[in-house]
Design a protein around this motif. Structure first.
Motif, PDB file in Angstrom:
ATOM      1  N   ASP A   1      49.184 -61.525  80.539  1.00  0.00           N
ATOM      2  CA  ASP A   1      48.951 -60.254  79.831  1.00  0.00           C
ATOM      3  C   ASP A   1      47.331 -60.622  80.077  1.00  0.00           C
ATOM      4  O   ASP A   1      46.730 -58.890  79.985  1.00  0.00           O
ATOM      5  N   ASN A   2      46.574 -61.241  79.392  1.00  0.00           N
ATOM      6  CA  ASN A   2      45.363 -61.052  79.198  1.00  0.00           C
ATOM      7  C   ASN A   2      44.713 -61.272  80.761  1.00  0.00           C
ATOM      8  O   ASN A   2      43.677 -60.297  80.879  1.00  0.00           O
ATOM      9  N   VAL A   3      45.454 -61.401  81.866  1.00  0.00           N
ATOM     10  CA  VAL A   3      44.615 -61.691  83.506  1.00  0.00           C
ATOM     11  C   VAL A   3      44.899 -59.785  83.551  1.00  0.00           C
ATOM     12  O   VAL A   3      44.441 -59.518  84.029  1.00  0.00           O
ATOM     13  N   LEU A   4      45.924 -59.129  83.240  1.00  0.00           N
ATOM     14  CA  LEU A   4      46.514 -57.887  83.698  1.00  0.00           C
ATOM     15  C   LEU A   4      45.390 -57.133  82.228  1.00  0.00           C
ATOM     16  O   LEU A   4      44.851 -56.057  83.031  1.00  0.00           O
ATOM     17  N   ASP A   5      45.497 -56.669  81.182  1.00  0.00           N
ATOM     18  CA  ASP A   5      44.578 -56.077  80.481  1.00  0.00           C
ATOM     19  C   ASP A   5      44.012 -55.963  80.828  1.00  0.00           C
ATOM     20  O   ASP A   5      43.076 -54.973  80.695  1.00  0.00           O
ATOM     21  N   HIS A   6      42.458 -57.459  80.907  1.00  0.00           N
ATOM     22  CA  HIS A   6      41.421 -56.691  81.167  1.00  0.00           C
ATOM     23  C   HIS A   6      40.899 -56.348  82.825  1.00  0.00           C
ATOM     24  O   HIS A   6      39.619 -55.936  82.552  1.00  0.00           O
ATOM     25  N   LEU A   7      41.809 -55.943  83.445  1.00  0.00           N
ATOM     26  CA  LEU A   7      41.813 -55.333  84.722  1.00  0.00           C
ATOM     27  C   LEU A   7      41.786 -54.072  84.700  1.00  0.00           C
ATOM     28  O   LEU A   7      41.521 -53.273  85.589  1.00  0.00           O
ATOM     29  N   ILE A   8      42.292 -53.596  83.834  1.00  0.00           N
ATOM     30  CA  ILE A   8      42.660 -52.708  83.754  1.00  0.00           C
ATOM     31  C   ILE A   8      41.455 -51.364  82.976  1.00  0.00           C
ATOM     32  O   ILE A   8      41.107 -50.902  82.112  1.00  0.00           O
ATOM     33  N   ALA A   9      40.741 -50.855  84.805  1.00  0.00           N
ATOM     34  CA  ALA A   9      39.572 -50.785  83.987  1.00  0.00           C
ATOM     35  C   ALA A   9      38.570 -49.899  85.680  1.00  0.00           C
ATOM     36  O   ALA A   9      37.889 -49.502  85.612  1.00  0.00           O
ATOM     37  N   GLY A  10      39.850 -49.611  86.248  1.00  0.00           N
ATOM     38  CA  GLY A  10      39.441 -48.407  87.974  1.00  0.00           C
ATOM     39  C   GLY A  10      39.593 -46.613  86.953  1.00  0.00           C
ATOM     40  O   GLY A  10      39.715 -46.663  85.935  1.00  0.00           O
ATOM     41  N   GLN A  11      38.690 -46.995  87.755  1.00  0.00           N
ATOM     42  CA  GLN A  11      38.770 -45.046  88.244  1.00  0.00           C
ATOM     43  C   GLN A  11      38.783 -44.018  89.008  1.00  0.00           C
ATOM     44  O   GLN A  11      39.668 -44.796  90.305  1.00  0.00           O
ATOM     45  N   GLY A  12      38.614 -43.159  89.161  1.00  0.00           N
ATOM     46  CA  GLY A  12      39.562 -42.031  89.866  1.00  0.00           C
ATOM     47  C   GLY A  12      40.916 -41.761  90.209  1.00  0.00           C
ATOM     48  O   GLY A  12      41.125 -41.871  89.157  1.00  0.00           O
ATOM     49  N   PRO A  13      41.116 -40.540  90.947  1.00  0.00           N
ATOM     50  CA  PRO A  13      42.589 -40.020  91.572  1.00  0.00           C
ATOM     51  C   PRO A  13      43.016 -40.982  92.021  1.00  0.00           C
ATOM     52  O   PRO A  13      42.534 -42.246  92.669  1.00  0.00           O
ATOM     53  N   ASP A  14      44.881 -41.241  92.055  1.00  0.00           N
ATOM     54  CA  ASP A  14      45.443 -42.265  92.471  1.00  0.00           C
ATOM     55  C   ASP A  14      45.377 -42.028  93.254  1.00  0.00           C
ATOM     56  O   ASP A  14      45.047 -41.046  94.633  1.00  0.00           O
ATOM     57  N   LEU A  15      45.702 -43.312  94.093  1.00  0.00           N
ATOM     58  CA  LEU A  15      46.452 -44.032  95.252  1.00  0.00           C
ATOM     59  C   LEU A  15      46.958 -43.113  96.068  1.00  0.00           C
ATOM     60  O   LEU A  15      48.181 -42.476  94.925  1.00  0.00           O
ATOM     61  N   GLU A  16      47.624 -42.310  97.258  1.00  0.00           N
ATOM     62  CA  GLU A  16      48.983 -41.959  97.785  1.00  0.00           C
ATOM     63  C   GLU A  16      49.810 -42.953  97.335  1.00  0.00           C
ATOM     64  O   GLU A  16      49.724 -44.236  97.456  1.00  0.00           O
ATOM     65  N   PRO A  17      50.981 -42.534  96.466  1.00  0.00           N
ATOM     66  CA  PRO A  17      52.395 -43.281  96.644  1.00  0.00           C
ATOM     67  C   PRO A  17      52.291 -44.205  97.584  1.00  0.00           C
ATOM     68  O   PRO A  17      52.924 -45.688  98.106  1.00  0.00           O
TER      69      PRO A  17
ATOM     70  N   ALA B   1      51.193 -46.334  89.368  1.00  0.00           N
ATOM     71  CA  ALA B   1      49.995 -45.338  90.283  1.00  0.00           C
ATOM     72  C   ALA B   1      48.458 -46.156  90.140  1.00  0.00           C
ATOM     73  O   ALA B   1      48.444 -46.604  88.560  1.00  0.00           O
ATOM     74  N   VAL B   2      48.322 -46.205  90.965  1.00  0.00           N
ATOM     75  CA  VAL B   2      46.867 -46.619  91.227  1.00  0.00           C
ATOM     76  C   VAL B   2      45.467 -46.735  91.300  1.00  0.00           C
ATOM     77  O   VAL B   2      45.833 -45.466  92.136  1.00  0.00           O
ATOM     78  N   PRO B   3      44.371 -46.251  90.182  1.00  0.00           N
ATOM     79  CA  PRO B   3      43.151 -45.328  90.780  1.00  0.00           C
ATOM     80  C   PRO B   3      42.757 -46.676  92.029  1.00  0.00           C
ATOM     81  O   PRO B   3      42.759 -47.597  92.706  1.00  0.00           O
ATOM     82  N   CYS B   4      42.294 -45.230  92.743  1.00  0.00           N
ATOM     83  CA  CYS B   4      40.871 -45.112  93.714  1.00  0.00           C
ATOM     84  C   CYS B   4      39.964 -46.735  93.614  1.00  0.00           C
ATOM     85  O   CYS B   4      39.633 -47.407  94.801  1.00  0.00           O
ATOM     86  N   VAL B   5      39.463 -45.894  92.181  1.00  0.00           N
ATOM     87  CA  VAL B   5      38.076 -47.061  92.699  1.00  0.00           C
ATOM     88  C   VAL B   5      38.184 -48.649  91.374  1.00  0.00           C
ATOM     89  O   VAL B   5      38.892 -47.965  89.951  1.00  0.00           O
ATOM     90  N   GLY B   6      37.874 -49.465  91.638  1.00  0.00           N
ATOM     91  CA  GLY B   6      37.719 -50.497  90.795  1.00  0.00           C
ATOM     92  C   GLY B   6      37.624 -51.612  91.891  1.00  0.00           C
ATOM     93  O   GLY B   6      36.940 -52.961  91.324  1.00  0.00           O
ATOM     94  N   SER B   7      38.169 -51.815  92.834  1.00  0.00           N
ATOM     95  CA  SER B   7      37.896 -53.238  94.053  1.00  0.00           C
ATOM     96  C   SER B   7      36.721 -53.027  94.588  1.00  0.00           C
ATOM     97  O   SER B   7      36.264 -52.305  95.085  1.00  0.00           O
ATOM     98  N   VAL B   8      35.993 -54.603  94.479  1.00  0.00           N
ATOM     99  CA  VAL B   8      35.352 -54.797  95.617  1.00  0.00           C
ATOM    100  C   VAL B   8      35.853 -56.263  96.551  1.00  0.00           C
ATOM    101  O   VAL B   8      35.219 -56.438  97.304  1.00  0.00           O
TER     102      VAL B   8
END
Length: 498
Positions: A72-88, A128-135
């Motif tokens: 749960d910690n792995v996932l929860d601390h990474l829920i910080a994305g922004q921007g519109p969703d990627l296309e499904p 539903a995945v925001p488009c901004v957040g990954s480097v």
């Protein structure tokens, strides 16, 4: 499709809708054995990143003792994305790519995770995945965390294109909530699967657009009555680039039977005369990018990896998305140059000083009617946006994560740029197609090459002539869809008509 086969850009596109994925018994046994080995090593006190430790620069600190809480910690601390969703469709392709990596049986993931991803892909559920957040450096951590949480019924998801609570979407799709243990959560997020998937979809789109560029270039050449001598086999053989030679050969097939008008200048503008050299270079670039993407899709992007047969756990950097980052930037460059070509060809055909005397803007009544004027303005804006996106992302490294990630490839941004550029290119080609269709309405000759004549006939059937000013945005999109169909025609370069 079977995870025992190679994952390709074509299969990624299929994941836009429900797909059946199979895992044979050999693969399942390999995954199960690796999972058991990982649990034994973790329980035996072997330091395993993310399972017995904190994450990123907090690796020096112990993680949660309860493995489910650690997940749960792995996932929860990474829920910080922004921007519109990627296309499904893109989010689903990323899940398919992640499944392929995990199914190699080196990540220590449980079979229940594999089965859950397979079950999801058999429906039209999409996280539903925001488009901004990954480097794109330690994998696509943030986007894939959103995907994993949606499969756990948390956050949002799409079902049949409708956005809703993830738990509701799971229930309506007939899916069960994903349970995670061991290093399941980290294995789901610690890879470059979104980067590879988006780059792969861009490859597929630009491959089609390369064919479309050949079709439209041939049609333009025929409409203007140009001499196809610039496609001479001897000329292109002397150039020394195989993809340019192949492109010229394909263009000769499209133009077979054409009769030059004899009214054109000795040497055409580069937007006609240099087409085989330009499109050949694009073909070379797309070929290279596709090889890189396929290597990525069929490899393992994760950390650490587990090798039961050798009794070892290996920590390293297979989550580093540099290969696809470079490939995606190359695709953006290639697509943008295809856009430059299409925009210049559009300008050529609407200019009365260079189009063989056709009216300005291909207007049936210049001044009272404006022909292609609005479409050209939109095409110029589209190309300007493509040029801005062509600035390489793969060298824009920014240190982050307490300098744990002190050099990053920004592959996800490069991949999404390539995807956006590929889609913009379709609009430019649709714009050019509408112009070529209109050219025949205001005085251009009917193509003399049978294949080109068939292309024009299909355009004329789909797109009405511009008699009075009317909205043309939908016409451009419809033309782009029709051109995609031409690109998928396996007989196009055998002389058969579309």
């Amino acid at each position: 499709m079977s995870v025992a086969t190679q994952l390709t850009p074509h299969l990624l596109e299929q994941a836009a809708g429900p797909v059946q994925v199979t895992v044979n018994s050999v693969v399942r046994e390999r995954i199960a054995a690796c999972h058991e080995f990982a649990l034994i090593r973790i329980a035996g006190g072997t330091p395993v990143y993310g399972a017995t430790t904190g994450f990123g620069p907090l690796v020096a600190f112990p993680g949660r003792e309860d493995s489910a809480e650690q997940c749960d910690n792995v996932l929860d601390h990474l829920i910080a994305g922004q921007g519109p969703d990627l296309e499904p469709a893109v989010a689903r392709a990323a899940v398919l790519a992640r499944l392929w990596s995990l199914a190699q049986g080196l990540s220590g993931v449980s079979l229940s995770v594999i089965d859950a991803l397979i079950a999801m892909l058999a429906t039209d559920f999409a996280p539903a995945v925001p488009c901004v957040g990954s480097v794109g450096a330690s994998g696509d951590l943030i986007p894939l965390a959103y995907a994993a949480r949606a499969l756990r019924g948390v956050g949002s998801a799409y079902l049949a294109g409708e956005r809703m609570a993830a738990g509701t979407a799971l229930r309506l799709a007939g899916l069960t909530r994903l349970e995670l243990d061991g290093r399941d959560a980290l294995a789901l997020v610690n890879g470059t699967s979104l980067t590879a998937a988006a780059t792969g979809i861009a490859v597929a789109g630009i491959r089609r657009s390369h064919v479309v560029a050949m079709v439209l270039s041939a049609l333009l050449t025929d409409l203007l009555g140009s001499d196809p001598v610039f496609l001479s086999a001897d000329l292109l053989d002397a150039f020394g680039h195989q993809h340019a030679t192949d492109t010229a050969r394909q263009l000769r097939v499209l133009l077979a039977g054409t009769s030059p008008s004899g009214t054109r200048p000795l040497q055409e503008p580069y937007s006609i005369r240099c087409v085989p050299q330009l499109l050949g270079a694009v073909a070379s670039s797309v070929h290279h990018a596709e090889q890189v993407v396929c290597d990525d899709l069929n490899g393992v992007s994760d950390n650490p990896l587990f090798f039961p047969d050798q009794n070892k756990v290996v920590h390293g950097g297979n989550f580093f998305g540099q290969p696809c980052a470079f490939a995606a930037d190359l695709l953006s460059l290639a697509a943008t140059q295809l856009g430059n070509l299409a925009e210049r060809q559009l300008d050529l055909v609407v200019d009365p000083h260079r189009n063989g005397g056709l009216p300005p803007m291909l207007s049936a009544e210049p001044g009272r009617q404006h022909g292609m004027q609005g479409v050209q303005l939109a095409a110029t804006a589209t190309l300007a946006a493509m040029r801005r996106c062509a600035v390489p992302a793969s060298v824009q490294s920014l240190p982050t994560n307490l300098h744990n990630q002190d050099v990053v490839p920004l592959g996800t941004q490069a991949a999404l740029n390539a995807l956006d550029t590929a889609r913009s290119l379709r609009w430019l080609h649709g714009s050019l197609a509408v112009a070529l269709r209109q050219a025949t309405h205001v005085g251009a000759r009917r193509p003399t090459a049978p294949v080109c004549a068939s292309v024009l006939d299909a355009l004329r059937e789909l797109i009405p002539p511009i008699v009075d000013d009317r909205p043309l945005d939908e016409d451009v999109r419809r033309a782009a869809d029709l051109l995609d169909g031409f690109a998928k025609n396996p007989g196009l370069f055998t002389g058969s008509r579309p």
